[in-house]
Design a protein around this motif. Structure first.
Motif, mmCIF file in Angstrom:
data_model
loop_
_atom_site.group_PDB
_atom_site.id
_atom_site.type_symbol
_atom_site.label_atom_id
_atom_site.label_comp_id
_atom_site.label_asym_id
_atom_site.label_seq_id
_atom_site.Cartn_x
_atom_site.Cartn_y
_atom_site.Cartn_z
ATOM 1 N N GLN A 51 0.847 -1.186 0.000
ATOM 2 C CA GLN A 51 0.000 0.000 0.000
ATOM 3 C C GLN A 51 0.884 1.238 0.000
ATOM 4 O O GLN A 51 1.395 1.656 1.025
ATOM 5 C CB GLN A 51 -0.926 0.001 1.216
ATOM 6 N N LEU A 52 1.059 1.854 -1.180
ATOM 7 C CA LEU A 52 1.906 3.044 -1.272
ATOM 8 C C LEU A 52 1.156 4.302 -0.883
ATOM 9 O O LEU A 52 1.742 5.232 -0.312
ATOM 10 C CB LEU A 52 2.437 3.204 -2.697
ATOM 11 N N VAL A 53 -0.127 4.366 -1.221
ATOM 12 C CA VAL A 53 -0.970 5.532 -0.943
ATOM 13 C C VAL A 53 -2.254 5.010 -0.306
ATOM 14 O O VAL A 53 -2.789 3.993 -0.750
ATOM 15 C CB VAL A 53 -1.291 6.305 -2.240
ATOM 16 N N PRO A 54 -2.761 5.659 0.737
ATOM 17 C CA PRO A 54 -3.962 5.141 1.394
ATOM 18 C C PRO A 54 -5.144 4.987 0.434
ATOM 19 O O PRO A 54 -5.380 5.849 -0.419
ATOM 20 C CB PRO A 54 -4.265 6.202 2.464
ATOM 21 N N GLU A 55 -5.870 3.914 0.581
ATOM 22 C CA GLU A 55 -7.057 3.700 -0.242
ATOM 23 C C GLU A 55 -8.041 4.862 -0.073
ATOM 24 O O GLU A 55 -8.668 5.295 -1.038
ATOM 25 C CB GLU A 55 -7.726 2.383 0.134
ATOM 26 N N ALA A 56 -8.157 5.371 1.150
ATOM 27 C CA ALA A 56 -9.076 6.483 1.405
ATOM 28 C C ALA A 56 -8.658 7.730 0.640
ATOM 29 O O ALA A 56 -9.509 8.502 0.183
ATOM 30 C CB ALA A 56 -9.143 6.771 2.904
ATOM 31 N N PHE A 57 -7.365 7.952 0.501
ATOM 32 C CA PHE A 57 -6.890 9.116 -0.253
ATOM 33 C C PHE A 57 -7.197 8.947 -1.733
ATOM 34 O O PHE A 57 -7.663 9.888 -2.392
ATOM 35 C CB PHE A 57 -5.386 9.306 -0.038
ATOM 36 N N ILE A 58 -6.933 7.768 -2.286
ATOM 37 C CA ILE A 58 -7.227 7.515 -3.695
ATOM 38 C C ILE A 58 -8.720 7.679 -3.961
ATOM 39 O O ILE A 58 -9.127 8.238 -4.997
ATOM 40 C CB ILE A 58 -6.763 6.111 -4.110
ATOM 41 N N ALA A 59 -9.549 7.222 -3.034
ATOM 42 C CA ALA A 59 -10.998 7.341 -3.204
ATOM 43 C C ALA A 59 -11.412 8.801 -3.336
ATOM 44 O O ALA A 59 -12.235 9.156 -4.191
ATOM 45 C CB ALA A 59 -11.721 6.675 -2.039
ATOM 46 N N LYS A 60 -10.849 9.660 -2.503
ATOM 47 C CA LYS A 60 -11.170 11.081 -2.590
ATOM 48 C C LYS A 60 -10.560 11.710 -3.844
ATOM 49 O O LYS A 60 -11.179 12.540 -4.511
ATOM 50 C CB LYS A 60 -10.662 11.818 -1.343
ATOM 51 N N ALA A 61 -9.329 11.314 -4.154
ATOM 52 C CA ALA A 61 -8.636 11.901 -5.296
ATOM 53 C C ALA A 61 -9.410 11.685 -6.589
ATOM 54 O O ALA A 61 -9.515 12.592 -7.425
ATOM 55 C CB ALA A 61 -7.234 11.310 -5.418
ATOM 56 N N THR A 62 -9.941 10.488 -6.768
ATOM 57 C CA THR A 62 -10.587 10.136 -8.025
ATOM 58 C C THR A 62 -12.104 10.265 -7.980
ATOM 59 O O THR A 62 -12.787 9.873 -8.923
ATOM 60 C CB THR A 62 -10.209 8.696 -8.420
ATOM 61 N N ASP A 63 -12.632 10.851 -6.909
ATOM 62 C CA ASP A 63 -14.078 11.050 -6.778
ATOM 63 C C ASP A 63 -14.472 12.401 -7.361
ATOM 64 O O ASP A 63 -13.626 13.265 -7.619
ATOM 65 C CB ASP A 63 -14.469 10.974 -5.304
ATOM 66 N N ARG A 64 -15.762 12.593 -7.561
ATOM 67 C CA ARG A 64 -16.294 13.890 -7.981
ATOM 68 C C ARG A 64 -16.660 14.662 -6.713
ATOM 69 O O ARG A 64 -17.811 14.740 -6.313
ATOM 70 C CB ARG A 64 -17.507 13.704 -8.900
ATOM 71 N N LEU A 65 -15.643 15.234 -6.064
ATOM 72 C CA LEU A 65 -15.881 15.941 -4.807
ATOM 73 C C LEU A 65 -16.603 17.258 -5.039
ATOM 74 O O LEU A 65 -17.386 17.701 -4.194
ATOM 75 C CB LEU A 65 -14.546 16.199 -4.091
ATOM 76 N N ILE A 66 -16.304 17.895 -6.157
ATOM 77 C CA ILE A 66 -16.990 19.132 -6.511
ATOM 78 C C ILE A 66 -17.364 19.084 -7.986
ATOM 79 O O ILE A 66 -16.662 18.482 -8.799
ATOM 80 C CB ILE A 66 -16.109 20.381 -6.232
ATOM 81 N N ALA A 67 -18.472 19.695 -8.322
ATOM 82 C CA ALA A 67 -18.883 19.824 -9.720
ATOM 83 C C ALA A 67 -18.330 21.131 -10.259
ATOM 84 O O ALA A 67 -18.439 22.168 -9.613
ATOM 85 C CB ALA A 67 -20.400 19.794 -9.830
ATOM 86 N N VAL A 68 -17.721 21.084 -11.430
ATOM 87 C CA VAL A 68 -17.129 22.286 -12.004
ATOM 88 C C VAL A 68 -17.816 22.710 -13.290
ATOM 89 O O VAL A 68 -17.390 23.682 -13.930
ATOM 90 C CB VAL A 68 -15.613 22.099 -12.239
#
Length: 421
Positions: A323-340
């Motif tokens: 595990q190089l990067v936390p799964e939780a971080f990847i989930a946020k990174a690749t999610d649609r956190l904001i609509a642009v």
């Protein structure tokens, strides 16, 4: 200014800034290149023989734009195992419709889809298709421009995995990690800008072009953490209303925090703990006027290294079982956190909708026939893309030097149908 106008401005600056970077080829990745050839920067390579995949060197004085175009495209539906950590398979046999992808590749070679330098496609953890055109080179780096932001974000995620930060720290103010700052001189609200807001580019920072130019014209005032001090003193007041998505406001803050929390330097941390762990030795990453690695652009890596980045993200932060990067971080990174908004999505078209942003990853729905697929993508000016379609376990990598690419649209229209059957 529209999102497209803002995006295009930053991409144009980034593209111009990136072409002066350079890299060398490692022995592991050069696959037979001589010592002299291995030291050659990407844009100084006048010719590549794609039968042997060996680089020949005649002139070391060429700029990126002077690299002679390939006389014949290299199109491979059975990519070679180059012992570089990229698993390979066979298009058609291991997935995908070979005829459909080869047809697209031939059209690219004929110049029907813009100035594309490479197209690579992987599914099920295997590279199934590899192709190079124009200035594309298999073992030499390509300017990434704003895709660099994605690598900056992953470096921060790596620091979290190693315990130098926590996921909870993402909601803490950037200033709390930078001990050399003087908060008494900040503009109102600057002390409350969080790492999460920096990663989503919703910091609220607003400086005029004249203010940015004045800072860059005097490097002494922006060395190290002085850069953040100067920005926090000069920005317009930070309010809830100003903290909306504005492209470009955030990557530098993330790099500053990384520099502050890891042992040694951010530059060495990226080399040893992120790229090094993934076997990425052939790359360059230019330095920002602050003295830190440039966080928003100016990195340069190979197309196969981009496939590795895609695999890391699609595997939820795992690489070769670690595990190089936390799964939780990847989930946020690749999610649609904001609509642009869908106004002129970069690389988009009629089948691209619901554009959003995570932690330095873009997102959009790609429609293929009657079905839509959620995609996350790293994007860089000129047409650099790392596209993830988790539902299909599919990764698409493109490098280009095209001012107005249609890569997301072509992925929806031509690539997804070949893998969704």
């Amino acid at each position: 200014m529209t999102i497209k106008a803002k995006f295009t401005h930053f991409l144009a600056v980034a593209l111009l800034s990136s072409v002066s970077s350079f890299s060398t080829v490692s022995a592991a990745e050069s696959n037979g290149a001589t010592t002299t050839e291995a030291a050659l920067p990407f844009w100084k390579t006048p010719h590549m023989d794609y039968v042997s995949l060996e680089v020949t060197v005649d002139d070391a004085g060429l700029s990126f734009w002077d690299v002679p175009l390939l006389e014949k495209a290299f199109i491979d539906a059975t990519p070679a195992d180059r012992k570089d950590g990229v698993s390979v398979g066979q298009l058609g046999g291991d997935g995908g419709n070979k005829d459909m992808i080869i047809k697209l590749a031939r059209e690219i070679a004929e110049g029907k889809h813009g100035d594309i330098d490479s197209l690579l496609i992987a599914q099920g953890g295997k590279l199934l298709f590899e192709s190079y055109y124009l200035r594309g080179r298999v073992n030499l780096t390509h300017p990434q421009v704003s895709a660099t932001k994605t690598y900056t974000g992953l470096a921060l995620g790596r620091a979290i995995q190693m315990g130098y930060l926590t996921m909870a720290d993402l909601d803490k103010p950037v200033a709390s990690f930078l001990k050399e700052l003087d908060p008494t001189k900040f503009i109102e609200g600057a002390d409350k800008i969080t790492l999460h807001q920096a990663l989503t580019m919703t910091t609220g920072i607003r400086l005029t072009e004249e203010q940015w130019s004045a800072l860059n014209d005097d490097p002494n005032q922006i060395q190290g953490q002085k850069q953040v001090q100067a920005i926090f003193e000069r920005t317009a007041p930070i309010t809830a209303e100003s903290q909306t998505f504005l492209y470009g406001t955030g990557p530098g803050l993330v790099m500053q925090v990384l520099e502050a929390v890891v042992p040694g330097s951010a530059k060495d941390f990226i080399k040893d703990e992120l790229f090094g762990k993934m076997g990425i030795a052939t790359y360059s990453w230019q330095t920002d006027p602050s003295g830190l690695p440039a966080a928003g652009w100016r990195a340069s890596i190979t197309s196969r290294a981009m496939v590795k980045v895609a695999a890391l993200a699609l595997n939820k932060g795992r690489w070769n079982g670690a595990q190089l990067v936390p799964e939780a971080f990847i989930a946020k990174a690749t999610d649609r956190l904001i609509a642009v908004g869908d106004e002129d999505a970069f690389g988009g078209g009629k089948d691209v909708s619901n554009q959003g942003y995570g932690y330095f990853w873009w997102s959009a729905d790609l429609r293929a026939g009657d079905k839509s697929y959620f995609s996350a993508s790293a994007q860089g000016g000129g047409g650099q893309f790392i596209i993830l379609i988790e539902e299909l376990d599919l990764m698409v990598v493109v490098t280009a030097h095209d001012a107005e690419p249609s890569t997301l649209q072509k992925t929806a229209e031509r690539i997804l149908p070949a893998f969704a059957e």
